[in-house]
Design an enzyme around this catalytic site. Sequence first.
Site, PDB file in Angstrom:
ATOM      1  N   TYR A  48      -9.888 -13.544 -27.162  1.00 47.21           N
ATOM      2  CA  TYR A  48      -8.563 -12.892 -27.165  1.00 47.21           C
ATOM      3  C   TYR A  48      -8.677 -11.440 -26.694  1.00 47.21           C
ATOM      4  O   TYR A  48      -7.666 -10.782 -26.485  1.00 47.21           O
ATOM      5  CB  TYR A  48      -7.912 -12.923 -28.558  1.00 47.21           C
ATOM      6  CG  TYR A  48      -7.621 -14.306 -29.113  1.00 47.21           C
ATOM      7  CD1 TYR A  48      -7.793 -15.458 -28.350  1.00 47.21           C
ATOM      8  CD2 TYR A  48      -7.154 -14.468 -30.415  1.00 47.21           C
ATOM      9  CE1 TYR A  48      -7.532 -16.709 -28.873  1.00 47.21           C
ATOM     10  CE2 TYR A  48      -6.890 -15.719 -30.950  1.00 47.21           C
ATOM     11  CZ  TYR A  48      -7.088 -16.837 -30.178  1.00 47.21           C
ATOM     12  OH  TYR A  48      -6.827 -18.075 -30.703  1.00 47.21           O
ATOM     13  N   HIS A 110     -15.158 -22.034 -30.655  1.00 48.49           N
ATOM     14  CA  HIS A 110     -13.781 -22.095 -30.175  1.00 48.49           C
ATOM     15  C   HIS A 110     -13.488 -23.341 -29.348  1.00 48.49           C
ATOM     16  O   HIS A 110     -12.378 -23.861 -29.348  1.00 48.49           O
ATOM     17  CB  HIS A 110     -13.529 -20.837 -29.332  1.00 48.49           C
ATOM     18  CG  HIS A 110     -12.111 -20.447 -29.136  1.00 48.49           C
ATOM     19  ND1 HIS A 110     -11.723 -19.147 -28.896  1.00 48.49           N
ATOM     20  CD2 HIS A 110     -10.962 -21.168 -29.124  1.00 48.49           C
ATOM     21  CE1 HIS A 110     -10.410 -19.091 -28.745  1.00 48.49           C
ATOM     22  NE2 HIS A 110      -9.922 -20.312 -28.876  1.00 48.49           N
TER      23      HIS A 110
HETATM   24  N1  LIG Z   1      -8.137 -22.282 -31.359  1.00 48.14           N
HETATM   25  C1  LIG Z   1      -7.357 -22.352 -30.318  1.00 48.14           C
HETATM   26  O1  LIG Z   1      -7.727 -22.899 -29.270  1.00 48.14           O
HETATM   27  C2  LIG Z   1      -5.976 -21.754 -30.392  1.00 48.14           C
HETATM   28  C3  LIG Z   1      -5.049 -21.998 -29.367  1.00 48.14           C
HETATM   29  C4  LIG Z   1      -3.781 -21.435 -29.486  1.00 48.14           C
HETATM   30  C5  LIG Z   1      -3.462 -20.658 -30.600  1.00 48.14           C
HETATM   31  N2  LIG Z   1      -4.398 -20.429 -31.586  1.00 48.14           N
HETATM   32  C6  LIG Z   1      -4.074 -19.618 -32.795  1.00 48.14           C
HETATM   33  O2  LIG Z   1      -2.826 -20.055 -33.309  1.00 48.14           O
HETATM   34  C7  LIG Z   1      -1.938 -18.938 -33.396  1.00 48.14           C
HETATM   35  C8  LIG Z   1      -0.504 -19.382 -33.221  1.00 48.14           C
HETATM   36  O3  LIG Z   1      -0.350 -20.079 -31.990  1.00 48.14           O
HETATM   37  P1  LIG Z   1       0.640 -19.665 -30.838  1.00 48.14           P
HETATM   38  O4  LIG Z   1       0.898 -18.201 -30.932  1.00 48.14           O
HETATM   39  O5  LIG Z   1       0.142 -20.140 -29.566  1.00 48.14           O
HETATM   40  O6  LIG Z   1       1.941 -20.506 -31.140  1.00 48.14           O
HETATM   41  P2  LIG Z   1       3.058 -20.531 -32.294  1.00 48.14           P
HETATM   42  O7  LIG Z   1       2.700 -19.644 -33.437  1.00 48.14           O
HETATM   43  O8  LIG Z   1       3.352 -21.961 -32.521  1.00 48.14           O
HETATM   44  O9  LIG Z   1       4.294 -19.962 -31.531  1.00 48.14           O
HETATM   45  C9  LIG Z   1       4.551 -18.630 -31.288  1.00 48.14           C
HETATM   46  C10 LIG Z   1       6.019 -18.554 -30.893  1.00 48.14           C
HETATM   47  O10 LIG Z   1       6.823 -18.859 -32.039  1.00 48.14           O
HETATM   48  C11 LIG Z   1       7.841 -17.864 -32.160  1.00 48.14           C
HETATM   49  N3  LIG Z   1       8.089 -17.655 -33.595  1.00 48.14           N
HETATM   50  C12 LIG Z   1       7.228 -17.206 -34.548  1.00 48.14           C
HETATM   51  N4  LIG Z   1       7.831 -17.147 -35.753  1.00 48.14           N
HETATM   52  C13 LIG Z   1       9.102 -17.593 -35.553  1.00 48.14           C
HETATM   53  C14 LIG Z   1      10.214 -17.773 -36.401  1.00 48.14           C
HETATM   54  N5  LIG Z   1      10.149 -17.500 -37.710  1.00 48.14           N
HETATM   55  N6  LIG Z   1      11.379 -18.244 -35.855  1.00 48.14           N
HETATM   56  C15 LIG Z   1      11.462 -18.539 -34.534  1.00 48.14           C
HETATM   57  N7  LIG Z   1      10.431 -18.396 -33.677  1.00 48.14           N
HETATM   58  C16 LIG Z   1       9.279 -17.911 -34.184  1.00 48.14           C
HETATM   59  C17 LIG Z   1       7.302 -16.626 -31.487  1.00 48.14           C
HETATM   60  O11 LIG Z   1       8.328 -15.871 -30.933  1.00 48.14           O
HETATM   61  P3  LIG Z   1       8.741 -14.383 -31.481  1.00 48.14           P
HETATM   62  O12 LIG Z   1       7.649 -13.439 -31.066  1.00 48.14           O
HETATM   63  O13 LIG Z   1      10.059 -14.166 -30.854  1.00 48.14           O
HETATM   64  O14 LIG Z   1       8.832 -14.499 -32.976  1.00 48.14           O
HETATM   65  C18 LIG Z   1       6.431 -17.228 -30.378  1.00 48.14           C
HETATM   66  O15 LIG Z   1       7.230 -17.480 -29.242  1.00 48.14           O
HETATM   67  C19 LIG Z   1      -2.448 -17.992 -32.320  1.00 48.14           C
HETATM   68  O16 LIG Z   1      -1.986 -16.672 -32.452  1.00 48.14           O
HETATM   69  C20 LIG Z   1      -3.931 -18.123 -32.506  1.00 48.14           C
HETATM   70  O17 LIG Z   1      -4.357 -17.357 -33.639  1.00 48.14           O
HETATM   71  C21 LIG Z   1      -5.637 -20.961 -31.488  1.00 48.14           C
END
Ligand SMILES: NC(=O)c1ccc[n+]([C@@H]2O[C@H](COP(=O)([O-])OP(=O)(O)OC[C@H]3O[C@@H](n4cnc5c(N)ncnc54)[C@H](OP(=O)(O)O)[C@@H]3O)[C@@H](O)[C@H]2O)c1
EC number: 1.-.-.-
Length: 289
Positions: A48, A110
Amino acid sequence: MQSFTMNDGHQIPALGYGVFQMTSAEVTEHLPQALELGYRHIDTANAYFNEVAVGEVVRDAIAAGAVTREDLFITTKLFPQSYPYAQCGKDIDATLERLGLDYVDLLLFHQPYGEYVAGWKAMEEAVAAGKVRSIGLSNFPIAKFQEILDVAEIIPAVNQVEAHPRWNQHELKAEMEQAAGTEVLVEAWYPLGHGDKTLLDEPAITAAARRTGATPAQVILAWHLAEKNVTFPKTLSRAHMADNLAVLDVELTPDEIAAINQIPQQPYYVIPDEPPAFTTTVMDYSQQA
Ligand SMILES: NC(=O)c1ccc[n+]([C@@H]2O[C@H](COP(=O)([O-])OP(=O)(O)OC[C@H]3O[C@@H](n4cnc5c(N)ncnc54)[C@H](OP(=O)(O)O)[C@@H]3O)[C@@H](O)[C@H]2O)c1
């Protein structure tokens, strides 16, 4: 804060703050708000390119007396370039140096490519050396998870994989428990569908939202907690950060959970067997964006 117990006996806060696709400047701006609101679990990764900023925010919060290190649960992840045994120990040290921390609570491999079998021993040595409390995997399908089990003295505590109502990972959970002889927690990435509004509009989710007065995003997070998935939704919005923490008070009925579990299954991302190019490119983590 609600916690789950991992198979190594350590506790993990059920809800955290993920910093995927956040620049260092965004981390510096938004992570302090998350800590102020009560988040105590942070999910980052070497790949990241924001560990330096995460470490600075954490150390500032500790220095200000807002939190103690023991209050926090910090996860980071190594990419395949770091898995070869001789490299792995060095890259764990470099990771701690970037974060400016003596230890991390959870360290993951990862991606399921490269020399993960050889590297697992270095992960175990880092636990013995007190540099890491718990170790686990991310994006490992069951066959590759089994390869780790075949050499493991420490069973992976978690597998961080895509998980949400359209990809509930029931099969992988059952397979991992069967193979490991103990529960292996799923940590959910894309817990809210990575911003896909159509997931929020699923009728089973909007129906539960109407009954509870919660938002559809909160219903999805409450479902994750009921499913015993660790989540760390990403948001840059302070209001969403607060909404996501408040989900700890949202309770779904068994019928609502069952209805959500009837949603047709389809992942956003299929993990290829062979390494995609982005996992094999050697990256210089000293360059933090
Ligand atoms: N290990 C891996 O390969 C891998 C891959 C992907 C992700 N991750 C981890 O998982 C975490 C989360 O995944 P992600 O960021 O990809 O997806 P996510 O959390 O499913 O989605 C993020 C989206 O959800 C919205 N959101 C968040 N809270 C909300 C709410 N209460 N109401 C409405 N919309 C909301 C955000 O928009 P706003 O900013 O407008 O709130 C953003 O557009 C990452 O930060 C990372 O730590 C790991």
